[in-house]
Scaffold this motif. Structure first.
Motif, mmCIF file in Angstrom:
data_model
loop_
_atom_site.group_PDB
_atom_site.id
_atom_site.type_symbol
_atom_site.label_atom_id
_atom_site.label_comp_id
_atom_site.label_asym_id
_atom_site.label_seq_id
_atom_site.Cartn_x
_atom_site.Cartn_y
_atom_site.Cartn_z
ATOM 1 N N LEU A 1 0.820 -1.208 0.000
ATOM 2 C CA LEU A 1 0.000 0.000 0.000
ATOM 3 C C LEU A 1 0.856 1.262 0.000
ATOM 4 C CD1 LEU A 1 -2.863 1.049 -0.008
ATOM 5 C CD2 LEU A 1 -2.876 0.916 2.483
ATOM 6 N N LEU B 1 0.685 4.324 -2.732
ATOM 7 C CA LEU B 1 0.412 5.711 -2.361
ATOM 8 C C LEU B 1 1.504 6.660 -2.840
ATOM 9 C CD1 LEU B 1 -1.043 5.243 1.235
ATOM 10 C CD2 LEU B 1 -2.281 5.806 -0.873
ATOM 11 N N ALA C 1 0.534 8.448 -6.019
ATOM 12 C CA ALA C 1 -0.607 9.364 -6.017
ATOM 13 C C ALA C 1 -0.160 10.811 -6.179
ATOM 14 C CB ALA C 1 -1.394 9.209 -4.718
ATOM 15 N N SER D 1 -5.038 13.366 -4.974
ATOM 16 C CA SER D 1 -5.492 12.007 -4.679
ATOM 17 C C SER D 1 -5.018 11.559 -3.309
ATOM 18 C CB SER D 1 -4.983 11.040 -5.759
ATOM 19 O OG SER D 1 -5.486 11.383 -7.025
ATOM 20 N N ARG D 2 -3.790 11.925 -2.951
ATOM 21 C CA ARG D 2 -3.280 11.533 -1.641
ATOM 22 C C ARG D 2 -4.072 12.198 -0.523
ATOM 23 N NH1 ARG D 2 0.943 8.814 1.033
ATOM 24 N NH2 ARG D 2 0.129 8.746 3.155
ATOM 25 N N GLN D 3 -4.468 13.450 -0.731
ATOM 26 C CA GLN D 3 -5.271 14.137 0.276
ATOM 27 C C GLN D 3 -6.634 13.477 0.427
ATOM 28 O OE1 GLN D 3 -4.055 16.788 2.188
ATOM 29 N NE2 GLN D 3 -5.871 16.211 3.399
ATOM 30 N N MET D 4 -7.226 13.050 -0.689
ATOM 31 C CA MET D 4 -8.509 12.342 -0.630
ATOM 32 C C MET D 4 -8.362 11.047 0.168
ATOM 33 S SD MET D 4 -9.892 12.884 -4.528
ATOM 34 C CE MET D 4 -11.342 11.866 -4.246
ATOM 35 N N TRP D 5 -7.241 10.353 -0.036
ATOM 36 C CA TRP D 5 -7.000 9.116 0.709
ATOM 37 C C TRP D 5 -6.865 9.398 2.201
ATOM 38 C CZ3 TRP D 5 -7.020 3.949 0.011
ATOM 39 C CH2 TRP D 5 -6.397 3.166 0.987
ATOM 40 N N ASP D 6 -6.084 10.423 2.541
ATOM 41 C CA ASP D 6 -5.856 10.752 3.953
ATOM 42 C C ASP D 6 -7.141 11.188 4.655
ATOM 43 O OD1 ASP D 6 -3.180 10.148 3.678
ATOM 44 O OD2 ASP D 6 -2.556 12.233 3.359
ATOM 45 N N LEU E 1 -10.134 10.034 3.916
ATOM 46 C CA LEU E 1 -11.167 9.026 3.681
ATOM 47 C C LEU E 1 -11.779 8.533 4.991
ATOM 48 C CD1 LEU E 1 -12.543 7.157 1.538
ATOM 49 C CD2 LEU E 1 -10.701 5.518 1.988
ATOM 50 N N ALA F 1 -4.730 -1.015 -8.481
ATOM 51 C CA ALA F 1 -5.647 -0.697 -7.387
ATOM 52 C C ALA F 1 -5.527 -1.758 -6.298
ATOM 53 C CB ALA F 1 -7.081 -0.630 -7.906
#
Length: 231
Positions: free
Chosen positions: A34, A38, A41, A45-50, A52, A216
């Protein structure tokens, strides 16, 4: 009530996949950790993951994700994409489209659920085999002898998870469209690698997995359903 025959291959994997000393059966490459994923990203996209939350989201999938998936193939629209495990999408499509007694043609060998689900729905399934003497490609001339007046659906494994041969889905789609037969393509092995035009190839539904060439996490995938096809 639908009774689905146990998937023998998956039962075999369940017993041996994580205990065997050497694993030679995988059809995908060594997965990324993972943290490695990351690193690929972009900042947004990384901010969206963080940010989540592990909570409910849209049942068809996050709109931004569906828009990104739509860019994978020509002719996809976000509104026609369902984010789910690929076999879930195939199940929904077959459950909606097929009725007991319908005739279904499915390529073989291939992932067991592609033909077992149709059989569990009470359909008659004809297996369209790939053969060594034909370079492990489907014989288009043989399809004419398999199709019937009551054939409702043709299911093709685009890139074989057994042999590796890539099948001529453009030609198959043209035959299906001419005869008014729905056409489903399983692209688990080829998604993100081989270009596909949904409209030109006359594909009614396409299933894909995310954990292979699309990089993914495991278990993520989706299904595209053509305009006018209800699921």
């Amino acid at each position: 009530m639908m009774k689905i025959k146990p998937f023998a291959l998956e039962r075999y994997f369940d017993r041996h996949e994580f205990s065997a000393k050497y694993l030679l059966s995988s059809s995908d490459c060594e997965p990324l950790a993972l943290k490695e994923l990351l690193r690929l990203a972009d900042p947004e996209s990384r901010q969206m993951w963080d940010d989540l939350f592990l909570a409910y989201t849209e049942t068809t999938g996050l709109p931004a994700l569906r828009e990104a998936i739509a860019q994978t193939y020509h002719g996809l629209e976000p509104d026609n994409i369902l984010v789910m495990a690929p076999e879930e999408g195939i199940f929904l499509f077959m459950h909606t489209l097929l009725q007991p007694g319908d005739h279904v043609v499915c390529t073989f060998p291939g992932y067991q659920s592609l033909y077992v689900l149709a059989r569990a729905s009470g359909c008659e399934v004809s297996l369209w085999s790939i053969k060594e003497e034909n370079g492990w490609h489907l014989d288009l001339d043989a399809l004419a002898g398999i199709l019937r007046d009551d054939t409702k659906l043709v299911v093709v494994n685009h890139g074989s998870n057994v042999i590796g041969a890539v099948q001529p889905i453009a030609e198959i789609g043209a035959i299906c469209r001419e005869k008014g037969i729905r056409f489903v393509v399983d692209t688990a092995q080829t998604a993100g690698v081989i270009p596909i035009d949904m409209q030109e190839m006359h594909i009614d539904a396409l299933a894909f997995t995310g954990h292979k060439s699309l990089l993914a996490p495991t278990g993520i995938g989706g299904t595209y359903v053509a305009e006018g096809v209800e699921v």
